[in-house]
Enzyme design. Structure first.
Site, PDB file in Angstrom:
ATOM      1  CB  CYS A 165      -0.961   0.014   1.181  1.00 37.48           C
ATOM      2  SG  CYS A 165      -2.189  -1.284   1.036  1.00 37.48           S
ATOM      3  CG  HIS A 219      -3.095   3.656   1.875  1.00 35.52           C
ATOM      4  ND1 HIS A 219      -3.482   3.263   0.618  1.00 35.52           N
ATOM      5  CD2 HIS A 219      -3.210   2.550   2.672  1.00 35.52           C
ATOM      6  CE1 HIS A 219      -3.799   1.983   0.650  1.00 35.52           C
ATOM      7  NE2 HIS A 219      -3.648   1.527   1.877  1.00 35.52           N
ATOM      8  CG  ASN A 236      -6.514  -0.536   0.604  1.00 36.81           C
ATOM      9  OD1 ASN A 236      -5.801  -0.082  -0.283  1.00 36.81           O
ATOM     10  ND2 ASN A 236      -6.020  -1.061   1.716  1.00 36.81           N
TER      11      ASN A 236
HETATM   12  O1  UT7 Z   1      -3.886  -1.031   3.402  1.00 33.67           O
HETATM   13  C1  UT7 Z   1      -3.130  -2.118   3.833  1.00 33.67           C
HETATM   14  C2  UT7 Z   1      -3.102  -2.195   5.300  1.00 33.67           C
HETATM   15  N1  UT7 Z   1      -4.356  -2.689   5.801  1.00 33.67           N
HETATM   16  C3  UT7 Z   1      -5.034  -1.971   6.679  1.00 33.67           C
HETATM   17  O2  UT7 Z   1      -4.676  -0.868   6.994  1.00 33.67           O
HETATM   18  C4  UT7 Z   1      -6.242  -2.618   7.304  1.00 33.67           C
HETATM   19  C5  UT7 Z   1      -6.219  -2.414   8.784  1.00 33.67           C
HETATM   20  N2  UT7 Z   1      -7.294  -3.109   9.486  1.00 33.67           N
HETATM   21  C6  UT7 Z   1      -8.571  -2.728   9.392  1.00 33.67           C
HETATM   22  O3  UT7 Z   1      -8.915  -1.814   8.661  1.00 33.67           O
HETATM   23  C7  UT7 Z   1      -9.560  -3.404  10.301  1.00 33.67           C
HETATM   24  O4  UT7 Z   1      -8.872  -4.221  11.213  1.00 33.67           O
HETATM   25  C8  UT7 Z   1     -10.621  -4.270   9.572  1.00 33.67           C
HETATM   26  C9  UT7 Z   1     -11.564  -3.364   8.795  1.00 33.67           C
HETATM   27  C10 UT7 Z   1      -9.958  -5.243   8.623  1.00 33.67           C
HETATM   28  C11 UT7 Z   1     -11.449  -5.055  10.576  1.00 33.67           C
HETATM   29  O5  UT7 Z   1     -12.046  -4.177  11.508  1.00 33.67           O
HETATM   30  P1  UT7 Z   1     -11.872  -4.412  13.078  1.00 33.67           P
HETATM   31  O6  UT7 Z   1     -12.650  -3.365  13.730  1.00 33.67           O
HETATM   32  O7  UT7 Z   1     -10.400  -4.477  13.383  1.00 33.67           O
HETATM   33  O8  UT7 Z   1     -12.566  -5.795  13.295  1.00 33.67           O
HETATM   34  P2  UT7 Z   1     -11.970  -7.146  13.913  1.00 33.67           P
HETATM   35  O9  UT7 Z   1     -11.120  -7.853  12.914  1.00 33.67           O
HETATM   36  O10 UT7 Z   1     -11.380  -6.872  15.263  1.00 33.67           O
HETATM   37  O11 UT7 Z   1     -13.303  -7.969  14.099  1.00 33.67           O
HETATM   38  C12 UT7 Z   1     -14.335  -7.540  15.005  1.00 33.67           C
HETATM   39  C13 UT7 Z   1     -15.556  -8.421  14.822  1.00 33.67           C
HETATM   40  C14 UT7 Z   1     -15.250  -9.921  14.788  1.00 33.67           C
HETATM   41  O12 UT7 Z   1     -16.293 -10.616  15.405  1.00 33.67           O
HETATM   42  P3  UT7 Z   1     -16.156 -11.171  16.906  1.00 33.67           P
HETATM   43  O13 UT7 Z   1     -14.969 -12.093  16.858  1.00 33.67           O
HETATM   44  O14 UT7 Z   1     -15.924  -9.959  17.749  1.00 33.67           O
HETATM   45  O15 UT7 Z   1     -17.454 -11.845  17.121  1.00 33.67           O
HETATM   46  C15 UT7 Z   1     -15.232 -10.239  13.318  1.00 33.67           C
HETATM   47  O16 UT7 Z   1     -15.534 -11.576  13.048  1.00 33.67           O
HETATM   48  O17 UT7 Z   1     -16.167  -8.116  13.559  1.00 33.67           O
HETATM   49  C16 UT7 Z   1     -16.321  -9.324  12.814  1.00 33.67           C
HETATM   50  N3  UT7 Z   1     -16.193  -9.006  11.398  1.00 33.67           N
HETATM   51  C17 UT7 Z   1     -17.235  -8.667  10.617  1.00 33.67           C
HETATM   52  N4  UT7 Z   1     -18.535  -8.527  10.871  1.00 33.67           N
HETATM   53  C18 UT7 Z   1     -19.341  -8.140   9.850  1.00 33.67           C
HETATM   54  C19 UT7 Z   1     -15.057  -9.002  10.649  1.00 33.67           C
HETATM   55  N5  UT7 Z   1     -15.349  -8.649   9.397  1.00 33.67           N
HETATM   56  C20 UT7 Z   1     -16.682  -8.430   9.336  1.00 33.67           C
HETATM   57  C21 UT7 Z   1     -17.573  -8.064   8.316  1.00 33.67           C
HETATM   58  N6  UT7 Z   1     -18.881  -7.918   8.611  1.00 33.67           N
HETATM   59  N7  UT7 Z   1     -17.152  -7.803   7.057  1.00 33.67           N
END
Ligand code: UT7
Length: 334
Positions: free
Chosen positions: A116, A256, A286
């Protein structure tokens, strides 16, 4: 005589027509518009459809538009660098495919991969070719067909990424404009949190890697988020500090577009208000190397000569960085 700097003298973006909405994603995986919008700020993203169409399609369209709007002939181009993590093929370079398609017969070209942060790494590299005085017209492309490496049954990654790209033209200047400072960083230990397991020389494609879905982006979202928030903000603040810039000196933050929450944290750390932050994550998600040139393209009409911009990114590798640019012209070139 003043030192030669590289000035951005034109920008053009390209996104494919197909719009993949949050609603459509909710038919593929267990997700919903409310979750995606509140956690990422993404509403829809573009997908490049069609057989045998790779990242070069995005780059070719952007470069063709760039040449046209800047009144540049392809034969005048000295160098094309393409930042991409989704090259058409492992080799030859996608930059060579773009170069051939646009008729840049006098240019040499190569790809650069920094996930990225690719566009920032490529812009920094390109600016140094200009600063030597030997190269007069250099194009930097940032483009990715992320849909080619995304698993559309994995809700943690498929909601984030989209396809798109952009290109800028760099030319020499001795005026008080152009790329003034760049600060790039890498931490290879971050590979554990964001990578693609197979398809390279370590684990070439095989039936086993295909069945194990190892040709898709693997991301530990929360871990990447933590590093991204800290490091993108840190490097942006640092480049301001070492150039004696305060928030009032900054016309635009060009971040970004990975997650709206990471963008907000960076702007806050810099003390820059939301009205100065370029944003199109809601439309394109992204696009990896494409996000920053796509922002510059969409906001080009609002830019004025003398505007100070901070470009900032964080991505796989880990790689991250910030570039301080003073914009060189008023409004859109078209
Ligand atoms: O550009 C390259 C570098 N990449 C980035 O900068 C990405 C950085 N990371 C992020 O943007 C975020 O971590 C994500 C958008 C990928 C995920 O968001 P988050 O707030 O960190 O969610 P999480 O992974 O901690 O998951 C929280 C909950 C989980 O459920 P439980 O375990 O708490 O029951 C996930 O299973 O949200 C759930 N979850 C979803 N729910 C609905 C994960 N993805 C989804 C989804 N829809 N698409």
């Amino acid at each position: 005589m003043n030192k030669i700097k590289a000035s951005i003298t034109g920008v053009q973006g390209y996104v494919p027509d197909y719009i993949l909405t949050n609603e459509e994603l909710a038919t593929l995986v267990d997700t919903n518009d409310e979750w995606i919008m509140s956690r990422t700020g993404i509403k829809e993203r573009r997908i490049l459809k069609g057989k045998d169409k790779g990242t070069s399609v995005l780059g070719i369209e952007a470069v063709k538009g760039l040449l046209k709007k800047t009144g540049t002939t392809a034969a005048e181009i000295d160098l094309i660098i393409c930042a991409t993590t989704t090259p058409d093929m492992l080799f030859p370079a996608t930059a060579n495919i773009i170069s051939d398609a646009v008729g840049a017969i006098n240019a040499f070209s190569f790809d650069l991969q920094a996930a990225c942060s690719g566009f920032l790494f490529a812009l920094t590299t390109a600016s140094q070719y200009i600063e030597t005085g030997k190269h007069k017209k250099v194009i930097v492309v940032g483009a990715d067909k992320m849909s080619s490496i995304i698993d559309y049954t994995d809700r943690t990654t498929c909601i984030i990424f989209g396809d798109g790209g952009g290109a800028v033209l760099l030319e020499p200047t001795t005026e008080d404009i152009g790329i003034k400072d760049t600060l790039l960083r890498t931490n290879g230990s971050g590979a554990a949190h964001l990578h693609m397991k197979a398809g390279g020389s370590r684990r070439p494609a095989s039936q086993e890697t295909l069945l194990a879905k190892e040709h898709f982006v693997y991301q530990e979202g929360a871990a990447v988020f933590k590093f991204a928030v800290t490091n993108m903000a840190e490097v942006s603040a640092k480049i301001m500090e070492r150039n004696n810039l305060v928030a009032e000196d900054i016309a635009w933050l060009v971040p970004h577009q990975a997650n709206k929450r990471i963008i907000d944290a960076t702007a806050q750390r810099m003390g820059v208000g939301n009205e100065k932050v370029m944003l199109n994550i809601h439309k394109y998600g992204n696009t990896t190397s494409g996000t920053i040139p796509l922002c510059l393209w969409e906001y080009e009409s609002q830019l004025r000569k003398g505007d100070n911009l901070i470009l900032a990114a964080f991505g796989g590798g880990f790689t991250w960085g910030a570039i301080y640019v003073t914009w060189g012209y008023d409004g859109s070139k078209v």
